[in-house]
Design an enzyme around this catalytic site. Structure first.
Site, PDB file in Angstrom:
ATOM      1  N   HIS A 363       0.826  -1.201   0.000  1.00 42.75           N
ATOM      2  CA  HIS A 363       0.000   0.000   0.000  1.00 42.75           C
ATOM      3  C   HIS A 363       0.861   1.252   0.000  1.00 42.75           C
ATOM      4  CE1 HIS A 363      -0.166   1.458   4.310  1.00 42.75           C
ATOM      5  NE2 HIS A 363       0.159   0.227   4.607  1.00 42.75           N
ATOM      6  N   ASP A 373       5.889   2.379   7.441  1.00 40.22           N
ATOM      7  CA  ASP A 373       4.570   1.855   7.075  1.00 40.22           C
ATOM      8  C   ASP A 373       3.807   2.895   6.275  1.00 40.22           C
ATOM      9  OD1 ASP A 373       2.053   0.745   6.941  1.00 40.22           O
ATOM     10  OD2 ASP A 373       1.624   0.892   9.076  1.00 40.22           O
ATOM     11  N   GLU A 410      -5.298   1.495   2.375  1.00 42.61           N
ATOM     12  CA  GLU A 410      -5.116   0.261   3.154  1.00 42.61           C
ATOM     13  C   GLU A 410      -5.343   0.539   4.620  1.00 42.61           C
ATOM     14  OE1 GLU A 410      -2.680  -2.656   5.594  1.00 42.61           O
ATOM     15  OE2 GLU A 410      -2.725  -0.485   5.544  1.00 42.61           O
ATOM     16  N   GLU A 411      -4.857   1.703   5.068  1.00 44.87           N
ATOM     17  CA  GLU A 411      -4.935   2.006   6.502  1.00 44.87           C
ATOM     18  C   GLU A 411      -6.377   2.084   6.986  1.00 44.87           C
ATOM     19  OE1 GLU A 411      -2.624   1.650   8.306  1.00 44.87           O
ATOM     20  OE2 GLU A 411      -0.712   2.311   7.474  1.00 44.87           O
ATOM     21  N   ASP A 438       4.396  -4.685   3.435  1.00 48.38           N
ATOM     22  CA  ASP A 438       3.708  -3.514   3.988  1.00 48.38           C
ATOM     23  C   ASP A 438       4.736  -2.758   4.810  1.00 48.38           C
ATOM     24  OD1 ASP A 438       2.197  -1.750   5.515  1.00 48.38           O
ATOM     25  OD2 ASP A 438       0.515  -3.115   5.744  1.00 48.38           O
ATOM     26  N   HIS A 534       2.348   4.425  13.061  1.00 46.04           N
ATOM     27  CA  HIS A 534       1.140   5.250  12.878  1.00 46.04           C
ATOM     28  C   HIS A 534       1.189   6.604  13.596  1.00 46.04           C
ATOM     29  CE1 HIS A 534      -1.656   1.705  11.479  1.00 46.04           C
ATOM     30  NE2 HIS A 534      -0.593   1.868  10.714  1.00 46.04           N
TER      31      HIS A 534
HETATM   32 ZN   LIG Z   1       0.740  -0.513   6.505  1.00 45.88          ZN
END
Ligand SMILES: [Zn+2]
Length: 715
Positions: A363, A373, A410-411, A438, A534
């Site tokens: 992604h 990520d 995707e998240e 990922d 994140h």
């Molecule tokens: Zn990810």
């Protein structure tokens, strides 16, 4: 998204006895000239692989990472669109037939998120969320850094008493109930870790909570683990984990279109209510800076064993009627709109089997900058594509069609990949593999998860790729694995056995391919200490300081990803190892049987499923010798090999979540990320529902008989 390290432990518990793959006799001796499963003569392919391996470049990968992480690029924003154009241009430069594929999907973006807490006397304890900030980070102050929020959260304005629920697992809520602490109408505060965050909210909602606070305890990814950013890789005091709380264990993708692609021309009348696929209650993520004053003020019983985190005070549960200690006020205004997201798809048509696709994907959207990520994965994939492009310019063509995919949203719940899979379900019946990455690079330790039929394939590929630490990726993988052996359960293979390849649960884009349409899939990454997941601090500065300063692990991942695709695309015979698969299934049934006995479900008859698994095992052994001999109609043999995986899908899907159709693997309804094996059987046993267990054993036996028959039909 990403698999959680704690979920890995769960996986070891839930997936008993991952069989060592040498049982299939597939592994070639390491030093010998390559005898590669799937090839009758590997000589010319090995030359192609050598040429490929020479191309992916560490410095170029680093430059790509810098471009991809220059701005926050949340799904459906102009900056996200810019990264789509950059990826598309890189695909075109390498010679791929490239298109940007839009979908119109329901996504929330935050308008207002506020938390306030008061003690019994009405004194203000905290307000938040506090802006993420550390000393000296060059990226954090960009006004486009989105405020901390949860994808798929409900909107609302609620006030309630706070109750601490540890990780918010099923057993944690059961423990609260056992202590007569009712979460009805309350604000449940859970720490991140151990399961998927959507499961925490799902369980809280089922039990009547009014709202949920999710926070990162320093025990799980902060100072308890090591130095916090900017002094080290772990989560600083103000770092917040954003993330989706959508119910992806029921249905990932656009919550309004289960099973249907949200193309731009899909009429609104074809969309359904998202209810049931996402929570109605409010949830808000917090740093431990903001969570600590709430936790510290909680009264009631002290926490049970294992619930104490690393904040410097004794934790209490709260929620006792005459001891109201903390009232929490949550405000969450989420702007839900149907927004456009953009997948980027690049293809190289196969010269012999154009309808057999080998798909590699990663992604592109990020909660903020997403250096690890997912941009490490995108940078690596673009260098794989660079290498493939060099082969194309020398006149090489793959025998099967190569597809490279850069997924969006995707998240928010695997949205871009799910919609694309739903749109292309028919042709994907023939797709031979989906290779995902990922969180491609957060450190030097290679990890992989795969369908059992590809576990040995992944190991073989890693034997052909050099490691920056010396030897091959496989050698280093084996080393790091014996070092971490002390953490393993008794189910883990001993040091003399093969390196561990995990099972596919969920949490990334392999899910729609594998669990919805039955494309054999794998997921790889290279891991290290990573506490900024994140948050705004998962950025280029953190990456070059902590993960991969010289970008050599990006280069390594580019080589492994590219080699997976090349080797699969050019194989004479599809290198699926069904013997290992069958043995794994036999062990899953055996373990389920023991659990059923332990739980007093004595009347369940496992014999038909066991007989079907034995039939599948016998068929797999016969197929294996045909795969080695590789004579006759290889097209038909390959078709049968591919259709065997599809035969393991249940047409009706799993009980209560029909979109998930794989009878052998699913994300756990109560784990979210970690795989549950033979899910419908094990979940019926968990629920002590012997009727459903009997029914699902019959479905499993049917699927295994179908798979055995399909494999036996190979010429
Ligand atoms: Zn990810």
């Amino acid at each position: 998204m990403v698999r959680n390290p704690l979920a890995f432990l769960l996986l070891l518990i839930l997936a008993p006895a991952a069989l060592p793959a040498q049982s299939a006799g597939l592994s070639a001796p390491q030093a010998a000239p390559p005898a590669v499963f799937g090839y009758s003569d590997f000589t010319s392919e090995s030359r192609i692989e050598e040429k490929f391996l020479a191309v992916p470049d560490a410095q170029l990968a680093g430059r790509r990472l810098k471009i991809l992480t220059a701005e926050p690029h949340l799904a459906a924003t102009p900056e996200d669109r810019k990264t789509a154009e950059y990826v598309a241009q890189s695909f075109r430069d390498a010679g791929l037939d490239t298109e940007i594929v839009p979908y119109r999907v329901l996504l929330n973006q935050p308008k207002a998120v506020r938390v306030e807490a008061f003690d019994a006397a009405g004194k203000l304890l905290m307000t938040g969320p506090t802006r993420e900030h550390v000393e000296g980070d060059p990226y954090q102050d960009d006004p486009r850094v989105v405020m901390p929020f949860n994808g798929s959260s409900g909107s609302g304005d609620v006030t309630g008493e706070a109750v601490y629920a540890n990780y918010g697992r099923l057993e944690d809520f059961d423990q609260l109930a056992a202590q007569h602490i009712d979460v009805h109408g309350k604000i449940v505060i859970c720490r991140y870790g151990a399961n998927f965050r959507g499961v925490k909210v799902y369980l809280a909602e089922q039990r009547g909570a009014a709202g949920v606070l999710l926070y990162s305890d320093p025990q799980d990814d902060g100072y308890f683990k090591g130095d916090a950013y900017p002094n080290g890789p772990w989560r600083p005091e103000a770092g917040v984990q954003r993330g989706s709380v959508g119910y992806i264990f029921k249905y990932p993708g656009d919550p309004e279109t289960p099973g249907v692609a949200s193309t731009l021309d899909l009429p609104d009348s074809a969309r359904t209510s998202p209810d049931g696929n996402q929570p109605r209650i409010v949830s808000i993520p917090l740093s431990y800076h903001d969570a600590a004053p709430i936790l510290q003020a909680l009264k009631g019983p002290g926490v049970p064993h294992g619930w104490q985190g690393a904040l410097p005070f004794r934790y209490h549960l709260g929620g006792v009627a005459d001891q109201v200690a903390v009232k929490v006020h949550l405000v969450s205004q989420q702007d839900y709109q149907r927004r456009i997201v953009w997948d980027v798809i690049g293809k190289i048509p196969g010269s012999e089997y154009p309808e057999e696709w080998v798909i590699t994907g990663n992604h592109r959207d990020a909660w903020v900058y997403g250096a690890v990520d997912p941009s490490s994965g995108t940078a690596a994939m673009l260098e794989s594509v660079h290498g493939i492009g060099a082969l194309l310019r020398q006149g090489w063509r793959p025998r099967r069609t190569l597809v490279f995919a850069s997924w969006d949203a995707e998240e928010e719940g695997l949205v871009g990949s799910t919609e694309w899979v739903e749109e292309h379900a028919k042709i994907l019946d023939r797709a031979v593999a989906y290779f995902n990455t990922d969180v491609a690079v957060s450190g030097p330790d290679f990890t992989a998860s795969a369908v059992p039929s590809l576990k040995q394939f992944i190991r073989e590929v890693t034997r052909s790729v050099p490691s920056p630490a010396g030897g091959t990726v496989y050698d280093q993988w084996k080393n790091s694995r014996s070092e971490s052996n002390e953490h393993r359960t008794s189910n883990a293979p001993s040091a003399a056995e093969e390196v561990h390849v995990g099972d596919l649960g969920s949490g990334s884009d392999f899910t729609p391919f594998f669990q919805h349409v039955g494309v054999p899939a794998a997921d790889i990454g290279s891991e290290g200490p990573y506490g900024v997941y994140h948050s705004a601090f998962d950025n280029f500065a953190w990456f070059t300081q902590n993960a991969d300063p010289k970008f050599v692990y990006l280069q390594e991942m580019a080589r492994v990803l590219g080699l997976e695709a090349l080797r699969m695309a050019d194989a004479d015979v599809l290198p699926y190892d069904y013997v290992t698969y069958a043995r794994a299934i036999e062990s899953y049934i055996e373990a389920a049987k023991r659990r059923a006995m332990d739980d007093g479900l004595n009347s369940l008859d496992f014999a038909p499923a066991q007989a079907a698994a034995a039939r599948f095992d016998a068929a797999a052994q016969k197929a294996h010798s045909r795969q080695i001999t590789a004579t006759g109609d290889l097209g038909k043999l390959n078709l049968a090999l591919r259709e065997t995986e599809s035969a393991l899908l249940s047409p009706a899907g799993l009980p209560n979540r029909p979109w998930y159709r794989h009878t052998i693997f699913a994300p756990g309804e109560f784990t979210g990320y970690a795989a549950v094996v033979i899910p419908s059987v094990n979940e019926a046993i968990d629920a002590r529902d012997s009727n459903r267990a009997a029914q699902q054993l019959a479905v499993l036996a049917e699927a295994l008989n179908r798979a055995a028959h399909t494999l036996d039909s190979a010429p």
